[in-house]
Design a protein around this motif. Structure first.
Motif, mmCIF file in Angstrom:
data_model
loop_
_atom_site.group_PDB
_atom_site.id
_atom_site.type_symbol
_atom_site.label_atom_id
_atom_site.label_comp_id
_atom_site.label_asym_id
_atom_site.label_seq_id
_atom_site.Cartn_x
_atom_site.Cartn_y
_atom_site.Cartn_z
ATOM 1 N N ALA A 5 0.829 -1.197 0.000
ATOM 2 C CA ALA A 5 0.000 0.000 0.000
ATOM 3 C C ALA A 5 0.869 1.255 0.000
ATOM 4 O O ALA A 5 0.591 2.221 -0.729
ATOM 5 N N TYR A 6 1.932 1.233 0.790
ATOM 6 C CA TYR A 6 2.824 2.386 0.872
ATOM 7 C C TYR A 6 3.473 2.683 -0.472
ATOM 8 O O TYR A 6 3.482 3.831 -0.938
ATOM 9 N N GLU A 7 4.021 1.645 -1.094
ATOM 10 C CA GLU A 7 4.714 1.844 -2.369
ATOM 11 C C GLU A 7 3.751 2.279 -3.473
ATOM 12 O O GLU A 7 4.081 3.150 -4.286
ATOM 13 N N THR A 8 2.553 1.694 -3.490
ATOM 14 C CA THR A 8 1.564 2.062 -4.503
ATOM 15 C C THR A 8 1.148 3.520 -4.364
ATOM 16 O O THR A 8 1.110 4.278 -5.345
ATOM 17 N N LEU A 9 0.864 3.929 -3.140
ATOM 18 C CA LEU A 9 0.453 5.307 -2.888
ATOM 19 C C LEU A 9 1.593 6.289 -3.139
ATOM 20 O O LEU A 9 1.393 7.350 -3.731
ATOM 21 N N ALA A 43 0.260 2.412 6.100
ATOM 22 C CA ALA A 43 0.865 3.022 4.912
ATOM 23 C C ALA A 43 0.700 4.537 4.937
ATOM 24 O O ALA A 43 1.638 5.283 4.637
ATOM 25 N N LEU A 44 -0.479 5.012 5.298
ATOM 26 C CA LEU A 44 -0.727 6.452 5.361
ATOM 27 C C LEU A 44 0.141 7.114 6.424
ATOM 28 O O LEU A 44 0.649 8.228 6.228
ATOM 29 N N GLN A 45 0.326 6.448 7.538
ATOM 30 C CA GLN A 45 1.171 7.011 8.595
ATOM 31 C C GLN A 45 2.631 7.088 8.153
ATOM 32 O O GLN A 45 3.341 8.050 8.474
ATOM 33 N N PHE A 52 4.525 13.178 2.594
ATOM 34 C CA PHE A 52 3.711 13.108 1.382
ATOM 35 C C PHE A 52 2.218 13.320 1.620
ATOM 36 O O PHE A 52 1.493 13.689 0.697
ATOM 37 N N VAL A 53 1.739 13.042 2.823
ATOM 38 C CA VAL A 53 0.325 13.260 3.144
ATOM 39 C C VAL A 53 0.225 13.830 4.549
ATOM 40 O O VAL A 53 1.195 13.811 5.319
#
Length: 223
Positions: A5-9, A43-45, A52-53
């Motif tokens: 998820a991290y790499e995709t985002l 992944a968001l964290q 990045f977010v």
């Protein structure tokens, strides 16, 4: 699963497929990725820690906006490190690695005038440059910066067909030739010229991108 998820985002953000300022809902993201809530939140964290977010209370997650100040900070940091990276590559990289770097640079940003080939935003030339410098400590330290630099480059390429004018092409070619010839002095000079040309163009593009530069002054962080 959180790594996926991290790499995709991250790649979607770096290529500006997810534009600066875009909103992400964790529940919708988990469903689209076919993952559970926990790995998606992890992944968001991680993306937040990498810059990045950012979480915004009652609104979800926002892709970090690209502002004049943030781009200036990124370019300034890269300007300080790029000459040293180029010297390390000249001293440590193989001829094959230097040739591959040249191919990635040209594929990612053909420049003007050029053929009608569209830029390959997945070529990741700046990250590759860092990875082949031959100094593991430098690579670990600079790789996050290189990723942000590629996001800046992607933004420029997607928002202006005239980005990267003939001056860029000229100095890019000087840089690639100097690296192939193992000419440290010429390569250091050329990489700074390339950065200066790109910085001028990026600032021009951002000046006209009011919606991208508009950042809320007061943001409540998500709990």
């Amino acid at each position: 699963m959180s790594d996926k998820a991290y790499e995709t985002l991250r790649e979607a953000i770096v290529s500006c497929e997810l534009a600066p300022g875009a909103w992400i809902k964790a529940s919708e993201l988990a469903e689209s990725l076919g993952l559970g809530r926990t790995p998606t939140m992890q992944a968001l964290q991680r993306l937040e820690a990498a810059g990045f977010v950012r979480p915004v209370k009652r609104k979800g997650w926002q892709v970090t906006p690209m502002t004049l100040q943030s781009v200036q900070d990124i370019l300034e940091a890269f300007e300080l490190t790029a000459p040293s990276l180029v010297v390390l590559i000249i001293r440590n990289a193989t001829d094959e690695q230097i040739a591959t770097l040249g191919e990635k640079v040209i594929r990612s940003a053909p420049g003007r005038p050029a053929t009608e080939v569209k830029p390959d935003l997945k070529a990741a030339p700046i990250r590759y440059l860092v990875q082949i410098c031959g100094n593991p400590v430098m690579t670990e330290m600079v790789l996050p910066l290189a990723t942000h630099m590629e996001r800046v480059l992607s933004f420029g390429l997607l928002h202006d067909d005239n980005f990267l004018d003939p001056a860029y092409v000229r100095w890019r070619n000087v840089l690639l030739d100097a690296m192939a010839a193992r000419d440290e002095k010429r390569a250091r000079e050329a990489v700074l010229k390339v950065i200066h040309v790109g910085a001028t163009e990026i600032n021009r593009i951002l000046q006209g991108a009011q919606s991208i530069r508009s950042v809320p002054l007061n943001i409540e962080r998500a709990s």
